[in-house]
Design a protein around this motif. Structure first.
Motif, short mmCIF file in Angstrom:
data_model
loop_
_atom_site.label_atom_id
_atom_site.label_comp_id
_atom_site.label_asym_id
_atom_site.label_seq_id
_atom_site.Cartn_x
_atom_site.Cartn_y
_atom_site.Cartn_z
N SER A 52 4.03 11.48 -1.13
CA SER A 52 4.34 10.62 -2.36
C SER A 52 4.77 9.33 -2.08
O SER A 52 4.50 8.38 -2.81
N ARG A 53 5.65 8.98 -1.23
CA ARG A 53 6.02 7.67 -0.79
C ARG A 53 4.90 6.99 -0.42
O ARG A 53 4.71 5.66 -0.76
N LEU A 54 4.11 7.35 0.46
CA LEU A 54 3.03 6.60 0.99
C LEU A 54 2.15 6.15 -0.12
O LEU A 54 1.50 5.03 0.04
N VAL A 55 1.61 7.00 -1.07
CA VAL A 55 0.73 6.54 -2.23
C VAL A 55 1.26 5.53 -3.25
O VAL A 55 0.52 5.12 -3.92
N LYS A 56 2.35 5.38 -3.13
CA LYS A 56 3.00 4.32 -3.76
C LYS A 56 3.20 2.96 -2.94
O LYS A 56 3.56 1.95 -3.63
N ASP A 57 3.01 2.80 -1.79
CA ASP A 57 3.19 1.73 -0.89
C ASP A 57 1.70 1.00 -1.12
O ASP A 57 0.74 1.47 -1.27
N SER A 58 2.04 -0.40 -1.52
CA SER A 58 0.74 -1.12 -1.97
C SER A 58 -0.26 -1.24 -1.03
O SER A 58 -1.64 -1.15 -1.25
N LYS A 59 -0.01 -1.65 0.11
CA LYS A 59 -0.98 -1.56 1.28
C LYS A 59 -1.69 -0.19 1.42
O LYS A 59 -3.01 -0.22 1.71
N VAL A 60 -0.93 0.84 1.50
CA VAL A 60 -1.81 2.27 1.69
C VAL A 60 -2.47 2.39 0.12
O VAL A 60 -3.83 2.99 0.46
N LEU A 61 -2.12 2.11 -0.78
CA LEU A 61 -2.54 2.42 -2.00
C LEU A 61 -4.10 1.51 -2.05
O LEU A 61 -5.14 2.10 -2.47
N GLN A 62 -3.99 0.33 -1.74
CA GLN A 62 -5.19 -0.65 -1.78
C GLN A 62 -6.06 -0.04 -0.64
O GLN A 62 -7.45 -0.21 -0.86
N GLU A 63 -5.77 0.34 0.38
CA GLU A 63 -6.54 0.90 1.46
C GLU A 63 -7.29 2.29 0.93
O GLU A 63 -8.41 2.31 1.08
N ILE A 64 -6.71 2.91 0.10
CA ILE A 64 -7.06 4.32 -0.18
C ILE A 64 -8.28 3.83 -1.22
O ILE A 64 -9.28 4.47 -1.43
#
Length: 131
Positions: A52-64
């Motif tokens: 849940s924390r990872l999907v809120k991280d902007s870098k991770v979200l942009q990469e998703i």
């Protein structure tokens, strides 16, 4: 954990190896956060919280987002082939019509949603009641 600190360069900045693995798993499994975190090597006990924390991280979200768009682009030719096949070989005429309509739509040949009959200028109506 050493593999957690190794940076991975992506178009959206650096991520850890585990974050990169999380993104891969998340996109591959259709967005199941906990399963993706476990597959990436996070502890099953904390996988949901970390995911849940990872999907809120902007870098991770942009990469998703970037990898999801990439997957859609890769799947598009197969989807188009399926619609073309349905337009020709479907048993149901309704399915054939829908597929053909969808192909024309995507090619930019679309029937208007509505017809607008506007009259510019004045209209005059005379009614003669024969008096």
């Amino acid at each position: 954990m050493p593999n957690e600190l190794k940076p991975i360069d992506t178009p959206n900045g650096s991520m850890t190896t585990k974050q990169d693995l999380f993104v891969d798993a998340y996109v591959a499994n259709g967005g199941r956060i906990e399963a993706a975190a476990i597959e990436a090597g996070y502890s099953p006990a904390s996988a949901r919280t970390i995911g849940s924390r990872l999907v809120k991280d902007s870098k991770v979200l942009q990469e998703i987002y970037r990898r999801t768009v990439e997957q859609v682009a890769l799947a598009a030719p197969k989807a188009l082939a399926t619609v073309e096949r349905l337009a020709v070989t479907a048993r149901s005429e309704k399915v054939q019509l829908e597929a053909a309509s969808d192909l024309l739509d995507r090619a930019g040949v679309k029937a208007p949603d509505r017809v607008d009959h506007r009259v510019i200028g004045e209209i005059s109506v005379n009614i003669d009641l024969g008096s």
